[in-house]
Design an enzyme around this catalytic site. Structure first.
Site, PDB file in Angstrom:
ATOM      1  CE  LYS A   7      -3.828  -2.493   2.096  1.00 22.22           C
ATOM      2  NZ  LYS A   7      -4.500  -2.968   3.280  1.00 22.22           N
ATOM      3  CD  GLN A  42      -3.575  -4.560   6.372  1.00 25.90           C
ATOM      4  OE1 GLN A  42      -3.618  -3.516   5.736  1.00 25.90           O
ATOM      5  NE2 GLN A  42      -4.000  -5.708   5.864  1.00 25.90           N
ATOM      6  CG  ASP A  79      -9.708  -0.446   4.596  1.00 23.60           C
ATOM      7  OD1 ASP A  79      -9.414  -0.921   3.479  1.00 23.60           O
ATOM      8  OD2 ASP A  79      -9.059  -0.670   5.627  1.00 23.60           O
TER       9      ASP A  79
HETATM   10  N1  GUN Z   1      -6.911  -7.188   5.944  1.00 18.34           N
HETATM   11  C1  GUN Z   1      -7.144  -7.939   4.853  1.00 18.34           C
HETATM   12  N2  GUN Z   1      -7.651  -7.191   3.857  1.00 18.34           N
HETATM   13  C2  GUN Z   1      -7.761  -5.926   4.339  1.00 18.34           C
HETATM   14  C3  GUN Z   1      -8.210  -4.703   3.781  1.00 18.34           C
HETATM   15  O1  GUN Z   1      -8.652  -4.609   2.628  1.00 18.34           O
HETATM   16  N3  GUN Z   1      -8.148  -3.624   4.595  1.00 18.34           N
HETATM   17  C4  GUN Z   1      -7.682  -3.700   5.874  1.00 18.34           C
HETATM   18  N4  GUN Z   1      -7.682  -2.577   6.603  1.00 18.34           N
HETATM   19  N5  GUN Z   1      -7.259  -4.817   6.420  1.00 18.34           N
HETATM   20  C5  GUN Z   1      -7.290  -5.923   5.645  1.00 18.34           C
END
Ligand code: GUN
Length: 296
Positions: free
Chosen positions: A53, A97, A120
């Site tokens: 990211k 996350q 998100d």
């Molecule tokens: N953990 C697995 N996929 C995601 C996601 O798309 N966003 C976040 N914040 N955590 C994750």
């Protein structure tokens, strides 16, 4: 020959479009899109996701900050970081996350993120907006799948889409996007989950089959309808002694066994995964632009 959907190249195209739009926003309005990421603990998969990211932010020229907290951190420390970012002028997107350690109430944390910085798309307000067809932030993986369908000109209107998996992150929001009364959606949607005792009965009827359960090679050739579109959201680490890392990524679909039966299929890796990151960058840009919540 099936179409192998190249999520990596679609994602690269979106990122290059966002790079241009981001620099225009900065030149014209003095706003540089900024993303803040909170990583709690040392889950290796989460580390990789966060690294990717941040790399994407660098690629498109967005500002980014990463805060790392220990596995044993208290809820109030996490909430404090979020409150600071909610107030910050440089931060337009906040991402915590997941998963979080057990002592932290995930719902409480997600609720603390300002809905207008919730890139998100996990906040109940954004989920509600999605359900009602109102503007808001869409969760990145479902948005990425909609973008794949749009950019590969796969129409789902009137088609039977079967989703395997009812997670809050993928299955539930995706189903709600796909049945909206819009030109790019308007599908008839079935959601399968652990309550489906004969999964094959449903998957064999799918014009478009989307699998998001996290079970390596759950779907085999016999489970899919000839000529269908198969979208594999699974990203499973399985042991591989021949690889430097000791593991390899496989999807929820047996790609080699299934592909020749399909009209189009996404591979793992290189299918849905890169699209999730592209949509995160898109949401961060849209937040910086400040138009998502203009109408309501
Ligand atoms: N953990 C697995 N996929 C995601 C996601 O798309 N966003 C976040 N914040 N955590 C994750």
């Amino acid at each position: 020959m099936p179409i192998i959907i190249d999520g990596k190249s679609i994602s690269a195209q979106i990122l290059s479009e966002l790079k241009v739009k981001g620099s225009q926003l900065e030149a014209q309005h003095g706003v540089r899109p900024g993303l803040a990421v909170l990583l709690v603990g040392d889950n290796p998969a989460s580390e990789t996701y966060v690294r990717n990211k941040i790399k994407a932010c660098e690629e498109v020229g967005f500002h980014s900050v990463v805060e790392r907290l220990s596995d044993f951190v208290g809820e109030e420390n996490v909430l404090e970081r979020i409150h600071n970012w909610n107030e910050s002028k440089e931060i337009h997107g906040i991402l915590v996350q997941l998963p979080l350690p057990k002592q932290i109430d995930e719902q409480k944390i997600l609720l603390a993120i300002s809905p207008c910085k919730d890139v998100d798309g996990f906040h109940p307000e954004n989920i509600g907006r999605l359900l009602l067809g109102m503007p808001g932030f869409l969760p990145c993986t479902p948005a990425g799948i909609m973008e794949i369908l749009k950019r590969t000109k796969i129409q789902v209107s009137g088609k039977h889409v079967v989703i395997v998996g009812r997670s809050n992150i993928v299955g539930k929001p995706l189903a709600n996007l796909l049945y909206q009364k819009t030109e790019e959606a308007n599908a008839v949607v079935t959601i399968c989950h652990t309550g489906a005792t004969n999964l094959k009965h449903y998957t064999q009827q799918a014009d478009v089959l989307i699998v998001a359960v996290g079970a390596p090679h759950l779907i085999l050739a016999d489970d899919v309808k000839p000529g269908s579109v198969v979208i594999d959201v699974g990203t499973n680490r399985v042991p591989d002694p021949t690889s430097k890392t000791g593991f390899k990524l496989v999807g929820d679909v047996d790609f080699e066994g299934v592909k020749n039966k399909t009209y189009a299929i996404t591979p793992v890796p290189g299918g849905v995964g890169p699209m999730t990151i592209a949509m995160l960058m898109q949401n961060t840009y849209l937040s910086a632009e400040g138009k998502v919540f203009n109408k309501y």
